[in-house]
Write a protein that holds these residues in place. Structure first.
Motif, short mmCIF file in Angstrom:
data_model
loop_
_atom_site.label_atom_id
_atom_site.label_comp_id
_atom_site.label_asym_id
_atom_site.label_seq_id
_atom_site.Cartn_x
_atom_site.Cartn_y
_atom_site.Cartn_z
N VAL A 225 0.85 -1.20 0.00
CA VAL A 225 0.00 0.00 0.00
C VAL A 225 0.88 1.25 0.00
O VAL A 225 1.74 1.41 0.87
CB VAL A 225 -0.93 0.01 1.25
CG1 VAL A 225 -1.85 1.23 1.23
CG2 VAL A 225 -1.75 -1.27 1.32
N HIS A 226 0.66 2.14 -0.98
CA HIS A 226 1.37 3.42 -0.97
C HIS A 226 0.81 4.25 0.20
O HIS A 226 -0.40 4.38 0.35
CB HIS A 226 1.14 4.16 -2.30
CG HIS A 226 1.71 5.54 -2.28
ND1 HIS A 226 3.02 5.81 -2.60
CD2 HIS A 226 1.16 6.73 -1.92
CE1 HIS A 226 3.24 7.10 -2.46
NE2 HIS A 226 2.13 7.68 -2.05
N ARG A 227 1.70 4.82 1.00
CA ARG A 227 1.27 5.47 2.24
C ARG A 227 1.88 6.84 2.43
O ARG A 227 3.08 7.02 2.35
CB ARG A 227 1.66 4.58 3.42
CG ARG A 227 1.32 5.11 4.79
CD ARG A 227 2.03 4.31 5.86
NE ARG A 227 3.47 4.23 5.62
CZ ARG A 227 4.33 5.19 5.91
NH1 ARG A 227 3.92 6.32 6.46
NH2 ARG A 227 5.61 5.03 5.63
N GLU A 228 1.04 7.83 2.62
CA GLU A 228 1.49 9.17 3.05
C GLU A 228 0.56 9.58 4.19
O GLU A 228 -0.65 9.44 4.07
CB GLU A 228 1.35 10.18 1.90
CG GLU A 228 2.26 9.91 0.72
CD GLU A 228 1.89 10.75 -0.51
OE1 GLU A 228 1.44 11.89 -0.33
OE2 GLU A 228 2.03 10.24 -1.62
N GLY A 229 1.14 10.07 5.28
CA GLY A 229 0.32 10.47 6.43
C GLY A 229 -0.12 11.92 6.31
O GLY A 229 -0.03 12.52 5.23
N LEU A 230 -0.57 12.48 7.44
CA LEU A 230 -1.04 13.87 7.34
C LEU A 230 -0.08 14.87 7.98
O LEU A 230 -0.40 16.05 8.09
CB LEU A 230 -2.45 14.01 7.93
CG LEU A 230 -2.77 13.70 9.37
CD1 LEU A 230 -2.07 14.59 10.36
CD2 LEU A 230 -4.26 13.85 9.56
#
Ligand code: NDP
Ligand code: HSE
Length: 436
Positions: A225-230
């Motif tokens: 899963v490609h993941r970028e947080g906030l």
């Protein structure tokens, strides 16, 4: 016909979720017994700190030896609400080996190593249910796995992390600071034991992996899963979204490729129009859109975190698993027969909002537009605003470009080339635009 011999339940973990599971098991004992066809007995409660006062729980049931509890051999169902990878994984597989079925809320473990758990459940002919692992109280996994078993799901898009939605909502609606909003979400029991899992997007990515696996009948792991947080989202991004008639949400998006031969799963902040139903999802609520070939668009909405809502999903699974045991059957296991590969983020096609700091002089706009054209990224809108530089003189401008749909790889190439232009002082932010 009610069986008088109770079904024995071992509760692993008695924190935010576990304490509510125990409370509902006690307060609704008669109803649960009637629905199952046998009474439930809380046979033991494993915790880390035995001396902590736990209201409504017989202290004689408390143990720190979770392994001994799952090895007892007379346990019908183990409810795992400890969280994390170990010892939860070993406890669950040990429970299967010793004849118990399992209900878990542990998305981190299911996304990391679901295959081991499903294989152990199948080998021992036991159930593994985990409705609470995704979107708290919302009945979502069973509708996806059972009600839509005859349809073809092409897309799942939604807000699946209550903590980050709570933070973004507070930042947007009341102008609260990031840390203040996170502290509030933690105090309300929404955040994970380590809130990094929430704000860096790991929790939502784990849920995306679980959703994609069930929706597309394939195996998707957290690493896929490609993941970028906030943590990179600024109040300037939120204000910029407002100017465009949008709001910022942390979205989980799982898609089947147009040719049906692969899937993608990603989690990242995105701008969505205020007119989109997801824009009005407030506080720690979750909402998930499912697009299926025959059913069309379905929306699931409700409390996505917190002790009682999550316990509701755990208890629903507990009733189902207990009924299966009485009927000497099991529910559906893992369905991963399509074996579709998971494509990288580079192949995802979406829209982008790019904010650039540029020199305010003739020809700059044309230069920037040329870079977009060279990478085959079509511009939808451009907004430029002149402003004073650090010395109080003119000569700088903020340029906001919104693109049409383009592959992520093309956008990355565009940004890399923009950074090399002398007239581009910096790329202030890049955010995807979804929901149109
Ligand atoms: P908590 O941290 O509140 O509770 C964890 C519990 O596990 C505590 O009772 C703790 O004991 C116990 N525990 C920890 N390590 C061990 C161990 N080695 N042996 C025995 N017991 C242990 O977590 P939550 O209740 O919030 O979450 C539990 C699970 O539910 C996680 O998988 C989480 O992701 C999931 N979940 C949580 C939601 C939420 O809103 N909170 C929503 C959906 C899912 P002690 O009390 O002594 O510290
Ligand atoms: N920490 C999670 C959230 C709990 O905030 O959504 C629910 O899975």
């Amino acid at each position: 016909m009610m069986r008088t011999r109770p079904l024995k339940v071992a509760l692993l973990g008695c924190g935010v979720v576990g304490s509510e599971v125990a409370r509902i098991m006690t307060t609704h004992a008669d109803d649960l017994a009637a629905r199952i066809g046998a009474p439930l007995e809380l046979a033991g409660v494993a915790v880390r700190r035995p001396s902590k006062v736990r209201e409504g729980i017989d202290p004689a049931l408390i143990t720190t030896d979770a392994t001994a509890l799952v090895k007892r051999g007379d346990i019908d169902v183990v409810v795992e609400v400890i969280g994390g990878i170990e010892p939860a994984r070993t406890l669950i597989t040990t429970a299967f080996e010793h004849g118990a079925s399992v209900v878990s809320a542990n998305k981190a473990l299911l996304a990391e190593d679901g295959a081991t758990l499903f294989a152990a459940a199948e080998k021992h002919g036991k159930d593994l249910y985990y409705e609470a692992a995704v979107a708290g109280a919302i009945p979502l996994l069973r509708p996806l796995r059972e009600s839509l078993a005859g349809d073809k799901v092409n897309r799942v898009l939604g807000i699946v992390n209550g903590t980050t939605n709570f933070i973004l909502d507070r930042m947007d609606s009341s102008g609260a600071g990031y840390s203040e909003a996170l502290d509030e979400a933690t105090a309300l029991g929404y955040a994970e034991a380590d809130p990094t899992a929430d704000v860096e997007g790991f929790d939502a990515a784990a849920k995306a992996a679980i959703l994609a696996g069930i929706a597309f009948h394939t195996r998707v792991r957290l690493d896929d899963v490609h993941r970028e947080g906030l943590t990179e989202v600024t109040s300037a991004d939120i204000a910029s979204a407002r100017r465009m008639g949008c709001t910022v949400k942390l979205l989980a998006i799982c898609e089947r490729a147009a040719d049906g031969k692969s899937v993608t799963a990603r989690v990242h902040p995105a701008m969505i129009p205020l007119s989109h139903p997801l824009a009005s999802v407030r506080e720690a609520y979750n909402a998930v859109f499912v697009e299926a070939e025959a059913a069309g668009q379905l929306m699931f909405y409700g409390p996505g975190a917190g002790g009682a809502p999550t316990a509701s999903a755990v208890l629903g699974d507990l009733v189902a698993v207990c009924r299966n045991r009485l009927g000497e059957s099991t529910g559906p296991g893992e369905s991963a027969y399509t074996r579709l590969p998971v494509s990288s983020m580079a192949e995802v096609v979406t829209r982008y909002h790019i904010s650039l700091d540029v020199a305010d002089k003739p020809g700059v706009l044309a230069q920037v537009a040329t870079v977009f054209a060279e990478h085959d990224v079509s511009i939808d809108t451009v907004r430029q605003q002149g402003r004073l530089d650090s010395e109080g003189l003119g000569g700088e401008a903020s340029l906001v470009v919104v693109t049409h749909r383009a592959p992520d790889a093309a956008l990355s190439g565009t940004v890399e080339a923009l950074r090399k232009l002398d007239t581009v002082r910096g790329v202030a932010s890049i955010m995807r635009v979804e929901g149109e």
